[in-house]
Design a protein around this motif. Structure first.
Motif, PDB file in Angstrom:
ATOM      1  N   PHE A  81       0.860  -1.265  -0.055  1.00  0.00           N
ATOM      2  CA  PHE A  81       0.052   0.054  -0.211  1.00  0.00           C
ATOM      3  C   PHE A  81       0.886   1.257   0.128  1.00  0.00           C
ATOM      4  O   PHE A  81       0.701   2.297  -0.315  1.00  0.00           O
ATOM      5  CB  PHE A  81      -0.834   0.099   1.283  1.00  0.00           C
ATOM      6  N   THR A  82       2.037   1.242   0.921  1.00  0.00           N
ATOM      7  CA  THR A  82       2.743   2.457   0.701  1.00  0.00           C
ATOM      8  C   THR A  82       3.598   2.755  -0.626  1.00  0.00           C
ATOM      9  O   THR A  82       3.749   3.884  -0.952  1.00  0.00           O
ATOM     10  CB  THR A  82       4.006   2.189   1.872  1.00  0.00           C
ATOM     11  N   ASN A  83       3.883   1.501  -1.164  1.00  0.00           N
ATOM     12  CA  ASN A  83       4.582   1.732  -2.575  1.00  0.00           C
ATOM     13  C   ASN A  83       3.519   2.213  -3.775  1.00  0.00           C
ATOM     14  O   ASN A  83       3.719   2.985  -4.265  1.00  0.00           O
ATOM     15  CB  ASN A  83       5.204   0.424  -2.929  1.00  0.00           C
ATOM     16  N   CYS A  84       2.390   1.596  -3.512  1.00  0.00           N
ATOM     17  CA  CYS A  84       1.503   1.815  -4.323  1.00  0.00           C
ATOM     18  C   CYS A  84       0.009   1.250  -4.096  1.00  0.00           C
ATOM     19  O   CYS A  84      -0.270   0.061  -4.077  1.00  0.00           O
ATOM     20  CB  CYS A  84       1.792   1.359  -5.896  1.00  0.00           C
ATOM     21  N   PRO A  85      -0.937   2.170  -3.709  1.00  0.00           N
ATOM     22  CA  PRO A  85      -2.323   1.595  -3.273  1.00  0.00           C
ATOM     23  C   PRO A  85      -2.896   0.655  -4.230  1.00  0.00           C
ATOM     24  O   PRO A  85      -3.581  -0.251  -3.967  1.00  0.00           O
ATOM     25  CB  PRO A  85      -3.051   3.097  -3.094  1.00  0.00           C
ATOM     26  N   LEU A 143       9.750   1.117  -9.415  1.00  0.00           N
ATOM     27  CA  LEU A 143       9.171  -0.147  -9.304  1.00  0.00           C
ATOM     28  C   LEU A 143       8.126  -0.577 -10.116  1.00  0.00           C
ATOM     29  O   LEU A 143       7.823  -1.939 -10.238  1.00  0.00           O
ATOM     30  CB  LEU A 143       8.447  -0.176  -7.806  1.00  0.00           C
ATOM     31  N   CYS A 144       7.521   0.242 -10.945  1.00  0.00           N
ATOM     32  CA  CYS A 144       6.547  -0.186 -11.917  1.00  0.00           C
ATOM     33  C   CYS A 144       7.208  -1.187 -13.002  1.00  0.00           C
ATOM     34  O   CYS A 144       6.424  -1.929 -13.553  1.00  0.00           O
ATOM     35  CB  CYS A 144       5.994   1.384 -12.586  1.00  0.00           C
ATOM     36  N   ASP A 145       8.545  -0.953 -13.224  1.00  0.00           N
ATOM     37  CA  ASP A 145       9.034  -1.867 -14.064  1.00  0.00           C
ATOM     38  C   ASP A 145       9.073  -3.397 -13.823  1.00  0.00           C
ATOM     39  O   ASP A 145       9.239  -4.276 -14.602  1.00  0.00           O
ATOM     40  CB  ASP A 145      10.744  -1.283 -14.438  1.00  0.00           C
ATOM     41  N   TRP A 146       8.945  -3.462 -12.486  1.00  0.00           N
ATOM     42  CA  TRP A 146       8.815  -4.921 -12.181  1.00  0.00           C
ATOM     43  C   TRP A 146       7.485  -5.457 -11.754  1.00  0.00           C
ATOM     44  O   TRP A 146       7.457  -6.501 -11.125  1.00  0.00           O
ATOM     45  CB  TRP A 146       9.844  -4.931 -10.790  1.00  0.00           C
ATOM     46  N   LYS A 176       1.684  -3.841 -14.643  1.00  0.00           N
ATOM     47  CA  LYS A 176       1.684  -2.661 -15.330  1.00  0.00           C
ATOM     48  C   LYS A 176       0.838  -2.759 -16.359  1.00  0.00           C
ATOM     49  O   LYS A 176       0.409  -1.696 -16.876  1.00  0.00           O
ATOM     50  CB  LYS A 176       3.291  -2.626 -15.724  1.00  0.00           C
ATOM     51  N   ALA A 177       0.673  -3.842 -17.100  1.00  0.00           N
ATOM     52  CA  ALA A 177      -0.168  -3.803 -18.324  1.00  0.00           C
ATOM     53  C   ALA A 177      -1.545  -3.419 -18.183  1.00  0.00           C
ATOM     54  O   ALA A 177      -2.170  -3.076 -19.153  1.00  0.00           O
ATOM     55  CB  ALA A 177       0.102  -5.473 -18.930  1.00  0.00           C
ATOM     56  N   ILE A 178      -2.023  -3.576 -16.956  1.00  0.00           N
ATOM     57  CA  ILE A 178      -3.540  -3.330 -16.919  1.00  0.00           C
ATOM     58  C   ILE A 178      -3.553  -1.973 -15.677  1.00  0.00           C
ATOM     59  O   ILE A 178      -4.673  -1.656 -15.598  1.00  0.00           O
ATOM     60  CB  ILE A 178      -4.212  -4.405 -16.174  1.00  0.00           C
ATOM     61  N   CYS A 179      -2.685  -1.549 -15.468  1.00  0.00           N
ATOM     62  CA  CYS A 179      -2.529  -0.332 -14.646  1.00  0.00           C
ATOM     63  C   CYS A 179      -3.015   1.072 -15.170  1.00  0.00           C
ATOM     64  O   CYS A 179      -2.390   1.122 -16.250  1.00  0.00           O
ATOM     65  CB  CYS A 179      -1.267  -0.250 -13.958  1.00  0.00           C
ATOM     66  N   PRO A 180      -3.990   1.606 -14.497  1.00  0.00           N
ATOM     67  CA  PRO A 180      -4.506   3.065 -15.070  1.00  0.00           C
ATOM     68  C   PRO A 180      -3.326   3.763 -15.424  1.00  0.00           C
ATOM     69  O   PRO A 180      -3.331   4.754 -16.344  1.00  0.00           O
ATOM     70  CB  PRO A 180      -5.654   3.294 -14.520  1.00  0.00           C
ATOM     71  N   ALA A 181      -2.215   3.745 -14.777  1.00  0.00           N
ATOM     72  CA  ALA A 181      -1.261   4.830 -14.719  1.00  0.00           C
ATOM     73  C   ALA A 181      -0.240   4.567 -15.881  1.00  0.00           C
ATOM     74  O   ALA A 181       0.514   5.401 -16.396  1.00  0.00           O
ATOM     75  CB  ALA A 181      -0.171   4.730 -13.520  1.00  0.00           C
ATOM     76  N   HIS A 182      -0.549   3.530 -16.677  1.00  0.00           N
ATOM     77  CA  HIS A 182       0.376   3.130 -17.846  1.00  0.00           C
ATOM     78  C   HIS A 182      -0.605   2.988 -18.992  1.00  0.00           C
ATOM     79  O   HIS A 182      -0.217   2.442 -20.030  1.00  0.00           O
ATOM     80  CB  HIS A 182       1.282   1.940 -17.333  1.00  0.00           C
ATOM     81  N   ASN A 183      -1.891   3.222 -18.893  1.00  0.00           N
ATOM     82  CA  ASN A 183      -2.668   3.045 -20.276  1.00  0.00           C
ATOM     83  C   ASN A 183      -3.557   4.033 -20.221  1.00  0.00           C
ATOM     84  O   ASN A 183      -4.181   4.789 -19.147  1.00  0.00           O
ATOM     85  CB  ASN A 183      -3.631   1.697 -19.780  1.00  0.00           C
ATOM     86  N   PHE A 226      -7.990   3.840  -4.875  1.00  0.00           N
ATOM     87  CA  PHE A 226      -6.826   3.350  -4.672  1.00  0.00           C
ATOM     88  C   PHE A 226      -5.745   3.985  -6.063  1.00  0.00           C
ATOM     89  O   PHE A 226      -5.747   3.494  -6.967  1.00  0.00           O
ATOM     90  CB  PHE A 226      -6.724   1.956  -4.841  1.00  0.00           C
ATOM     91  N   PRO A 227      -5.338   5.070  -5.377  1.00  0.00           N
ATOM     92  CA  PRO A 227      -4.482   6.043  -6.488  1.00  0.00           C
ATOM     93  C   PRO A 227      -3.352   5.155  -6.845  1.00  0.00           C
ATOM     94  O   PRO A 227      -2.696   4.368  -6.138  1.00  0.00           O
ATOM     95  CB  PRO A 227      -4.363   7.239  -5.731  1.00  0.00           C
ATOM     96  N   THR A 228      -2.846   5.454  -7.981  1.00  0.00           N
ATOM     97  CA  THR A 228      -1.648   4.869  -8.581  1.00  0.00           C
ATOM     98  C   THR A 228      -0.417   5.613  -8.013  1.00  0.00           C
ATOM     99  O   THR A 228      -0.587   7.011  -7.741  1.00  0.00           O
ATOM    100  CB  THR A 228      -1.441   4.668  -9.957  1.00  0.00           C
ATOM    101  N   LYS A 229       0.664   5.239  -7.990  1.00  0.00           N
ATOM    102  CA  LYS A 229       1.987   5.780  -7.357  1.00  0.00           C
ATOM    103  C   LYS A 229       3.033   5.426  -8.321  1.00  0.00           C
ATOM    104  O   LYS A 229       3.520   4.212  -8.065  1.00  0.00           O
ATOM    105  CB  LYS A 229       2.166   5.448  -5.971  1.00  0.00           C
TER     106      LYS A 229
END
Length: 240
Positions: free
Chosen positions: A4-8, A226-229, A233-240, A219-222
């Motif tokens: 949660f701290t890294n990304c909700p 770390l996103c590269d791992w 990532k393929a379904i995350c709204p921060a990258h689409n 649950f906001p994206t952050k």
């Protein structure tokens, strides 16, 4: 709490939506080394040698494969796999001599309600109680140690364990120890009451944030490196 701290949003994928993830080769290697070191301390002191650890490797790996047969497809070269595991064990024995002390607990489950709504628990790799009563909490990491300035974040996990042990047993741990087998480094810290009280406050705050996110379904994206791992990532709204 770490997710949660890294990304909700990551927390939501894992803890709320319960989306499946493929096994990670690095994580499975870590489990293998942890299980070998756990069983090593079941042996008599004089038998806790590097050779004994190597003898445990194939047995523990077979057990791991029986539990997760799909892991076989991840290991393309058996020799390289065991060579890497042997190198990590070599690094461990360069840092500790397990024949010279007794480990009191391995994979110790610590738990406690830190509020009416928040239940906290975790498993400690190793907890040693000295004959004189001092407590040492040890965590093995099969990766490399953090860069200067990032040690505090790495130690937070052990401070949580120290807090739980202190609250449950009434004994303040003397030493926290992160053993990094990737580059043969040990990060140590002597916790204070003030640090552990601060840790509890941080935990309560994170817990409250999680409860609010659950209630509001927000649950906001952050975005970070770390996103590269991240498998999602393929379904995350921060990258689409």
């Amino acid at each position: 709490m770490n997710d949660f701290t890294n990304c909700p949003q990551l927390y939501k994928y894992r803890a709320v939506d319960l989306l499946p993830e493929p096994p990670s080769i690095d994580a499975e290697r870590g489990k293998l080394i942890h299980s070998v070191l756990e069983d090593l301390f079941e042996l008599p002191a004089g038998s806790r040698t590097f050779e004994s650890a190597l003898e445990l490797l194939p047995t523990k790996w077979r057990e791991q494969l029986e539990g997760k047969p799909e892991l076989a497809a991840l290991v393309l070269d058996d020799k390289e796999w065991f060579d890497r595991a042997q190198a990590l064990l070599t690094n461990y024995f360069s840092l500790e001599r397990p024949s010279t002390f007794e480990s009191t607990y391995r994979e110790l489950h610590l738990e406690r309600d830190i509020s009416e709504e928040i239940y906290l628990h975790g498993y400690v790799d190793r907890l040693d109680v000295a004959p004189t009563g001092e407590v040492r909490i040890v965590d093995y990491k099969t990766g490399k140690s953090p860069k200067p300035g990032w040690e505090e974040k790495a130690l937070f996990q052990l401070r949580v364990y120290a807090l739980l042990y202190w609250q449950n047993e009434g004994v303040l741990p003397k030493l926290l120890q992160l053993i990094y087998l990737g580059d043969s480094r040990v990060v140590k810290s002597e916790p204070t009451e003030a640090q552990l009280k601060s840790t509890e406050k941080i935990l309560r705050n994170i817990g409250d944030e999680i409860l609010t996110a659950l209630e509001t379904n927000h649950f906001p994206t952050k975005k970070s490196r770390l996103c590269d791992w991240c498998f999602f990532k393929a379904i995350c709204p921060a990258h689409n």
